[in-house]
Design a protein around this motif. Structure first.
Motif, short mmCIF file in Angstrom:
data_model
loop_
_atom_site.label_atom_id
_atom_site.label_comp_id
_atom_site.label_asym_id
_atom_site.label_seq_id
_atom_site.Cartn_x
_atom_site.Cartn_y
_atom_site.Cartn_z
N THR A 151 36.67 44.96 53.05
CA THR A 151 36.88 45.54 51.73
C THR A 151 35.66 46.37 51.37
O THR A 151 34.68 46.42 52.12
CB THR A 151 37.12 44.44 50.66
N ASP A 183 34.16 43.11 44.70
CA ASP A 183 34.79 44.20 45.43
C ASP A 183 35.56 45.11 44.46
O ASP A 183 35.61 44.87 43.25
CB ASP A 183 35.66 43.68 46.58
N ASP A 207 38.53 45.49 43.90
CA ASP A 207 39.67 44.86 43.23
C ASP A 207 39.24 43.81 42.21
O ASP A 207 40.08 43.16 41.59
CB ASP A 207 40.59 44.21 44.27
N ASP A 236 37.51 41.08 43.01
CA ASP A 236 37.37 39.77 43.64
C ASP A 236 35.90 39.47 43.92
O ASP A 236 35.11 40.38 44.22
CB ASP A 236 38.16 39.71 44.95
N THR A 280 38.28 36.78 36.37
CA THR A 280 38.00 38.12 36.86
C THR A 280 36.78 38.64 36.12
O THR A 280 36.78 38.74 34.89
CB THR A 280 39.20 39.06 36.61
#
Length: 539
Positions: free
Chosen positions: A382, A398, A400, A402, A433
């Motif tokens: 990633t 990352d 996204d 994560d 998150t």
């Protein structure tokens, strides 16, 4: 006693065919044996009871006799010789596991009844408890300031087997914050902030780390000497560096290995800012233990200071490198972070490169050279948008959102339920998150989309800010309902700046590290005292 079994009922039709039947279960004495809606029977105490099952208008029962297995040991997730600290209104969960001797000297976990009693329920209460497998989970809530004991016994254990945990509850009193700042930096000895271009530091003044011309401790922020207008500031161990509005670099504190940009033989330390004259104009400045790196506007990295394990990334090793030297390779970095003897960089393509000493924090596995003086790309499927490093661990977000971490996990700082090292970047499964991630000495924190702060890892001084002194392997909410724009993590102290700029610190208060005029620990965010004219000027 302590065992469980799942019961079921079958019916039979007129042709003799069997079929499963859904029944309603109940226990005549759930203190002896309990049964849930799925038919899982748990033997809890020695004695006899009846288990009933009902199908439509038909009800039957069966007598159950429970024998006890002896318990010879109870292990707790806290040490009985340590005081468990709680804040009023805060809750903490501890675990208890029972063991019995089976066969010839073999002690194995057994499911057993355990009694938990708070001696003074006015100070603390048991909020919840449940048995999962052979593990009891007990949640304790602080009710009022004072001390009491949690007493743990088991009817299956000898009378002399009694564990006692001392509980101290502190009052919750969070004054309104007064000091607004623009940036924060937290170190192992000194913490600093910028307010309207002026630098202020507080904490341990050894080696001149406060930059105010003195080598003394200050438990409140004091202005750094000079008429500088700073736009960035950083610290980690025993020196501080800052970038001014003309992109010039200034450092003060301990000059071990040339961390101030001057040979150590020429300057042992400085208690006022000294310019790193050989540094090119930097757009970003990062400070590690006994070293620092700057990034130019083109993303070229230059580092200086301690290089005994190749942690400067300049292709060689040396005990001292006082002159900023380019990191080898044609990398375009957007950020640099520092572990103990490990350095990592995030490049413009979202790839992570690390260099320095062979430890788990390097993220390259165990089968690598002891010294790695040039950047090596980590093999991760990633790309990343941010990175942070503690003393022995590294975490990154990352693209996204994560969370990935690697390195030492002894205190839960990796966010995994076991305390071993991860030698490669590993995706961490959490229920949050984060938009920003921060690492300290042995703990980690994140800010979520709503500005709430969550922390995990070591917590002996309250650096997680969750209202107790227990370490955690999973994110826990920082107390106070504050909305944070930035966090800064030191060794055992955490500081935060709200979206309105108000400044708080919590955790280790020794040598005035929290900046509120005291030297006590704080287990939730407490406001940093605003500088006054007596301290050298208004912020």
């Amino acid at each position: 006693m302590g065992e469980s079994i799942r019961l079921s009922v079958v019916g039979m039709d007129d042709d003799g065919n069997k079929y499963p039947v859904q029944v309603t279960w109940s226990s005549n004495d759930p203190e002896i044996a309990s049964i849930d809606e799925e038919g899982v029977l748990v033997a809890l105490a020695k004695g006899t009871t009846e288990i009933s099952y009902r199908y439509e208008d038909l009800e039957r029962s069966v007598e159950i006799y429970v024998e006890s297995k002896p318990v010879d040991r109870i292990d707790l997730s806290v040490h009985t010789w340590e005081e468990l600290l709680l804040v009023e209104g805060a809750s903490v969960t501890i675990q208890a596991e029972t063991y019995g001797t089976m066969g010839v000297g073999a002690s194995v976990p057994v499911r057993a009844k355990v009694d938990f009693t708070i001696e003074d329920p006015a100070v603390a209460t048991i909020e919840d408890k449940f048995l999962e497998g052979v593990m009891w989970h007990v949640t304790i809530r602080g009710e009022a300031e004072g001390t009491t004991n949690l007493v743990i016994t088991s009817p299956q254990a000898p009378e002399e087997l009694e564990l006692r945990v001392r509980i101290r509850v502190r009052a919750y009193d969070q004054p309104a914050a007064e000091w607004q700042t623009d940036a924060l930096a937290a170190g192992f000895f000194t913490n600093c902030a910028l307010a309207a271009g002026k630098a202020y530091c507080w904490g341990e003044g050894i080696f001149g780390g406060l930059g105010n011309g003195r080598d003394e401790i200050s438990a409140v922020p004091v202005p750094v000497a000079g008429e500088h207008v700073f736009v960035q500031i950083g610290t980690r161990e025993s020196h501080v560096c800052a970038l001014d509005d003309e992109n010039r670099t200034w450092c003060w504190g301990n000059n071990f290995a040339g961390a101030l940009g001057t040979p150590q033989s020429v300057l042992g330390y400085s208690n006022v800012p000294v310019e790193v004259a050989s540094a090119p104009p930097f757009a970003k400045l990062r400070v590690g233990n006994n070293r620092a790196c700057g990034l130019t506007s083109e993303g070229k990295a230059y580092c200086w200071g301690l290089n005994s394990h190749g942690q400067l990334g300049i292709g060689t090793t040396s005990d001292e490198q006082p002159e900023p030297t380019a990191v080898v390779g044609d990398h375009v970095f957007v950020d640099i972070v520092f572990g103990g003897n490990v350095t990592c960089g995030l490049d413009v393509q979202g790839k992570i490169w690390c260099w320095g000493e062979r430890t788990s924090a390097l993220g390259l596995g165990e089968d690598i050279p002891h010294v790695n003086p040039a950047p090596v790309q980590l093999d991760v499927p990633t790309t990343f948008k941010s990175i942070t490093a503690g003393y022995f661990h590294v975490c990154a977000l990352d693209v996204d959102g994560d969370l990935w971490c690697w390195g030492n996990g002894e205190y839960g700082q990796l966010g995994i339920p076991v305390s071993f090292d991860l030698y490669f970047p590993t995706k961490i499964e959490i229920d949050h998150t984060f938009v920003a991630i921060y690492a300290g000495g042995r703990h980690t924190c994140g800010i979520d989309q709503d500005g709430a702060a969550w922390c995990w890892g070591a917590n002996e001084s309250g650096q997680l800010g969750v209202g107790d002194s227990l370490s955690s392997t999973h994110p826990r909410a920082v107390m106070g309902d504050l909305t944070f724009a930035e966090l800064a993590l030191g060794s055992s102290t955490t500081c935060g700046r709200t979206t309105e700029g108000y400044t708080y610190c919590w955790g280790d208060g020794s040598a005035g590290r929290r900046g509120d005029g005291t030297s006590s620990h704080a287990y939730y965010p407490m406001p940093v005292t605003a500088p006054t004219t007596e301290d050298g000027g208004e912020p």
